[in-house]
Design a protein around this motif. Structure first.
Motif, PDB file in Angstrom:
ATOM      1  N   SER A 277     -43.482 113.536 -81.189  1.00  0.00           N
ATOM      2  CA  SER A 277     -44.213 112.867 -82.272  1.00  0.00           C
ATOM      3  C   SER A 277     -44.078 113.627 -83.579  1.00  0.00           C
ATOM      4  CB  SER A 277     -45.687 112.691 -81.906  1.00  0.00           C
ATOM      5  OG  SER A 277     -46.402 113.916 -82.014  1.00  0.00           O
ATOM      6  N   ARG A 278     -44.019 114.943 -83.520  1.00  0.00           N
ATOM      7  CA  ARG A 278     -43.850 115.755 -84.736  1.00  0.00           C
ATOM      8  C   ARG A 278     -42.465 115.518 -85.332  1.00  0.00           C
ATOM      9  NH1 ARG A 278     -48.168 115.762 -86.627  1.00  0.00           N
ATOM     10  NH2 ARG A 278     -48.020 114.006 -85.288  1.00  0.00           N
TER      11      ARG A 278
ATOM     12  N   HIS B  41     -41.779 114.153 -89.009  1.00  0.00           N
ATOM     13  CA  HIS B  41     -41.248 115.079 -90.006  1.00  0.00           C
ATOM     14  C   HIS B  41     -39.730 115.261 -89.947  1.00  0.00           C
ATOM     15  CE1 HIS B  41     -45.331 116.266 -91.014  1.00  0.00           C
ATOM     16  NE2 HIS B  41     -45.568 116.429 -89.722  1.00  0.00           N
ATOM     17  N   GLY B  42     -39.114 114.770 -88.905  1.00  0.00           N
ATOM     18  CA  GLY B  42     -37.677 114.956 -88.767  1.00  0.00           C
ATOM     19  C   GLY B  42     -37.325 116.330 -88.235  1.00  0.00           C
ATOM     20  N   PHE B  43     -36.039 116.574 -88.097  1.00  0.00           N
ATOM     21  CA  PHE B  43     -35.557 117.825 -87.525  1.00  0.00           C
ATOM     22  C   PHE B  43     -34.946 118.728 -88.591  1.00  0.00           C
ATOM     23  CE2 PHE B  43     -32.906 120.249 -84.408  1.00  0.00           C
ATOM     24  CZ  PHE B  43     -33.956 120.647 -83.603  1.00  0.00           C
TER      25      PHE B  43
END
Length: 108
Positions: free
Chosen positions: A11-12, A16-18
């Motif tokens: 979910s993070r 926020h993407g990688f």
């Protein structure tokens, strides 16, 4: 790792993407270049490095000539078998025990 924890991590990344976590690795060489002129950066307080036998980072550090014992005057390295890079999730009880031992050995 538990399914709940994996779902949380996913979910993070969805939110926020990688890119941000990867930026540290993308900038790795520049970080060394920018801090090289700072002179003796030896860590003089007791330090501990926990690693898993399946984690590639310790072997990578050695392959690029990073001598952690030169960087830390009192370094204690502990390796657990059957753990990778996410050692805190994979071997939480072992990690907690090693932290407790380390703190006790330093008088805390």
């Amino acid at each position: 790792m538990s399914r709940d924890f994996l779902d949380y991590i996913a979910s993070r990344y969805r939110r926020h993407g990688f890119e941000s976590p990867l930026n540290w690795y993308r900038n790795f060489e520049r970080t060394w270049e920018r801090t090289a002129a700072q002179g003796d950066n030896t860590i003089t307080v007791p330090a501990m490095y926990l690693t898993g036998s399946k984690d590639w980072t310790h072997r990578y550090a050695e392959s690029i000539g990073l001598d952690m014992h030169r960087q830390c005057s009192d370094l204690r390295i502990c390796e657990v078998i059957e753990a990778g890079h996410w050692i805190g999730q994979e071997q939480a009880e072992w990690v907690n025990g090693k932290i407790a031992e380390f703190l006790a050995s330093t008088g805390h």
